[in-house]
Design an enzyme around this catalytic site. Structure first.
Site, short mmCIF file in Angstrom:
data_model
loop_
_atom_site.label_atom_id
_atom_site.label_comp_id
_atom_site.label_asym_id
_atom_site.label_seq_id
_atom_site.Cartn_x
_atom_site.Cartn_y
_atom_site.Cartn_z
N CYS A 1 1.45 -4.80 5.99
CA CYS A 1 1.36 -4.74 4.52
C CYS A 1 2.60 -5.30 3.83
O CYS A 1 2.58 -5.57 2.63
CB CYS A 1 1.13 -3.30 4.09
SG CYS A 1 -0.39 -2.62 4.77
N HIS B 1 3.04 -3.27 -3.07
CA HIS B 1 1.89 -3.35 -2.16
C HIS B 1 0.88 -2.30 -2.59
O HIS B 1 1.22 -1.13 -2.78
CB HIS B 1 2.34 -3.11 -0.72
CG HIS B 1 1.20 -2.77 0.17
ND1 HIS B 1 0.07 -3.54 0.27
CD2 HIS B 1 0.98 -1.68 0.98
CE1 HIS B 1 -0.79 -2.98 1.09
NE2 HIS B 1 -0.26 -1.85 1.53
N ASN C 1 -6.98 -1.65 -0.41
CA ASN C 1 -5.73 -2.07 0.24
C ASN C 1 -6.02 -3.35 1.03
O ASN C 1 -6.73 -3.33 2.02
CB ASN C 1 -5.27 -0.94 1.17
CG ASN C 1 -3.98 -1.27 1.90
OD1 ASN C 1 -3.56 -2.43 1.98
ND2 ASN C 1 -3.34 -0.26 2.47
N1 ACO Z 1 -14.17 11.54 2.57
C1 ACO Z 1 -14.25 12.84 2.57
N2 ACO Z 1 -13.38 13.64 3.25
C2 ACO Z 1 -12.42 13.03 3.95
C3 ACO Z 1 -12.31 11.63 4.01
C4 ACO Z 1 -13.22 10.86 3.28
N3 ACO Z 1 -13.19 9.53 3.27
N4 ACO Z 1 -11.24 11.33 4.79
C5 ACO Z 1 -10.71 12.48 5.21
N5 ACO Z 1 -11.43 13.51 4.72
C6 ACO Z 1 -11.21 14.92 4.93
C7 ACO Z 1 -10.46 15.21 6.21
O1 ACO Z 1 -11.33 15.22 7.31
C8 ACO Z 1 -9.87 16.56 5.90
O2 ACO Z 1 -10.85 17.52 6.09
P1 ACO Z 1 -10.49 18.97 6.71
O3 ACO Z 1 -9.52 19.58 5.75
O4 ACO Z 1 -11.81 19.66 6.77
O5 ACO Z 1 -9.87 18.68 8.04
C9 ACO Z 1 -9.55 16.49 4.40
O6 ACO Z 1 -10.37 15.42 3.89
C10 ACO Z 1 -8.10 16.19 4.10
O7 ACO Z 1 -7.66 15.14 4.95
P2 ACO Z 1 -6.24 14.53 4.84
O8 ACO Z 1 -6.09 13.45 5.85
O9 ACO Z 1 -5.22 15.64 4.83
O10 ACO Z 1 -6.30 13.89 3.38
P3 ACO Z 1 -5.14 13.34 2.50
O11 ACO Z 1 -5.05 14.09 1.25
O12 ACO Z 1 -3.86 13.16 3.29
O13 ACO Z 1 -5.65 11.89 2.13
C11 ACO Z 1 -5.19 9.63 2.77
C12 ACO Z 1 -5.87 10.92 3.15
C13 ACO Z 1 -5.86 9.11 1.50
C14 ACO Z 1 -5.40 8.61 3.89
C15 ACO Z 1 -3.69 9.90 2.53
O14 ACO Z 1 -3.11 10.52 3.63
C16 ACO Z 1 -2.92 8.67 2.22
O15 ACO Z 1 -3.02 8.12 1.14
N6 ACO Z 1 -2.10 8.19 3.19
C17 ACO Z 1 -1.38 6.96 3.07
C18 ACO Z 1 -1.97 6.03 4.06
C19 ACO Z 1 -2.28 4.68 3.54
O16 ACO Z 1 -2.41 4.39 2.36
N7 ACO Z 1 -2.43 3.82 4.49
C20 ACO Z 1 -2.75 2.47 4.25
C21 ACO Z 1 -2.05 1.62 5.24
S1 ACO Z 1 -0.30 1.80 5.12
C22 ACO Z 1 0.10 1.15 3.74
O17 ACO Z 1 -0.59 0.34 3.18
C23 ACO Z 1 1.38 1.55 3.14
#
Ligand code: ACO
Length: 326
Positions: free
Chosen positions: A113, A253, A283
């Site tokens: 990224c 980004h 993204n």
């Molecule tokens: N739809 C519904 N529920 C979901 C989904 C979805 N698409 N994805 C995960 N869940 C559920 C999980 O299973 C979990 O359920 P549980 O509590 O029953 O176990 C719950 O939602 C919470 O999951 P988390 O992973 O804790 O959710 P979080 O609030 O952290 O959000 C996310 C996830 C959006 C990926 C977040 O961690 C984030 O933004 N991370 C940054 C990663 C990123 O942007 N990466 C891109 C590449 S790196 C970059 O570009 C910088």
């Protein structure tokens, strides 16, 4: 002083749009969950016959057209991608051929990224050292081909697209003022693609050894991303004695809305200076910054001498910033 100035921008998004509502049909997810956690509403998906070099070539042609230059005016083509057409040859070679940029040497740059920011910094070195006069820096990705469409924790995030800039060496104060790049390879295991390299060469075939997909520990990535993007932005501001209030725009980004808003808030940046299109394109990894830049430029958002800060974080971990006087 010789500086690298952006004289043309271009971008390309594939025609097909995949909305969150579409994803609801195949995944245990909802538009509400995706929008509240990421800000993403839709993403573009490359067509069956479209490859990364095709996206990159269209974006590059549009940037050249704006710069009123011919492909043969270009000395170097640099493509930032982690989803190139092949492992090798470089996607940049295919773009050189498709453009007919016969005089240019070409190579790919792999910094996930952060690829476009790494690309700008690399191009700036070539231009200021006099080893090139005009460079195409392109970010192009087709993440839709490496995400696991059954993994709701990752596939909802990504989209396809390409963005490009033409950089030219000019005397004066306008252009790239500084770049600051960083890497922490010890954390590679928090975000990576397992298949297709020398550790898993069988990838691409069906079966249990096929592991092409993205692996990500989202929570951990989130925390490190915000901290690292803030540090890289502050580094650029301090090095140039620029106050955050003097910035015309921060073009980060486009990872997801929460990362971007948290970064802007920590920096003390007014919300209207944060450039964001993640809601419409998702993204797009190395393509995200030049896509957002081209959109802003084409709607007349940029004026000469505007201070623009590019800021990125991604797999590696690799991150960094580039400050530019438009
Ligand atoms: N739809 C519904 N529920 C979901 C989904 C979805 N698409 N994805 C995960 N869940 C559920 C999980 O299973 C979990 O359920 P549980 O509590 O029953 O176990 C719950 O939602 C919470 O999951 P988390 O992973 O804790 O959710 P979080 O609030 O952290 O959000 C996310 C996830 C959006 C990926 C977040 O961690 C984030 O933004 N991370 C940054 C990663 C990123 O942007 N990466 C891109 C590449 S790196 C970059 O570009 C910088």
């Amino acid at each position: 002083m010789l500086r690298s100035r952006i004289v043309g921008t271009g971008s390309y998004l594939p025609e097909r749009v995949l909305t969150n509502k579409d994803l609801e049909l195949t995944l245990d997810t909802s538009d509400e969950w995706i929008v509240s956690r990421t800000g993403i509403r839709q993403r573009h998906i490359a067509g069956d016959g479209e490859f990364t070099s095709d996206l990159a070539t269209v974006a590059a042609r549009r940037a050249l057209e704006m710069a009123e230059l011919e492909p043969t005016d270009i000395d170097l083509i640099l493509v930032a991608t982690v989803t190139g057409d092949f492992s090798w040859p470089a996607t940049a070679c295919l773009v050189q051929s498709q453009l007919g940029a016969h005089g240019a040497f070409a190579f790919d740059l792999s910094a996930a990224c952060s690829g476009f920011v790494y690309g700008l910094a690399t191009a700036d070195s070539y231009l200021r050292s006099g080893n090139a006069r005009r460079i195409l820096v392109i970010g192009a990705e087709i993440f839709s081909r490496i995400v696991d469409w059954t993994d709701r924790t990752t596939c909802i995030l990504f989209g396809d697209g390409a963005g490009a800039v033409v950089l030219e060496a000019h005397e004066g104060d306008r252009g790239i003022l500084s770049s600051h790049l960083h890497t922490d390879g010890s954390q590679w295991g928090l975000l990576f693609q397992l298949g297709s390299g020398s550790r898993n060469p069988s990838c691409g075939q069906e079966g249990k050894n096929c592991l092409p997909h993205i692996h990500m520990q989202g929570n951990e990535v989130f925390k490190v991303a915000v901290r690292a993007m803030c540090e890289a932005a502050e580094e650029a501001l301090i090095a140039n004695a620029v106050d955050v209030g003097q910035l015309a725009y921060l073009i980060p980004h486009q990872a997801n809305r929460r990362i971007l808003e948290a970064t802007a808030k920590r920096l003390g940046l007014p919300p209207d200076k944060l450039v964001m299109n993640v809601d419409r394109v998702g993204n797009t990894s190395g393509a995200s910054i030049p896509l957002a830049l081209d959109e802003l430029n084409r709607c007349g958002g940029l004026s000469p001498n505007d201070l623009v800060l590019f800021d990125a974080f991604g797999g590696g971990f690799a991150w960094g910033s580039v400050l530019l006087r438009w």
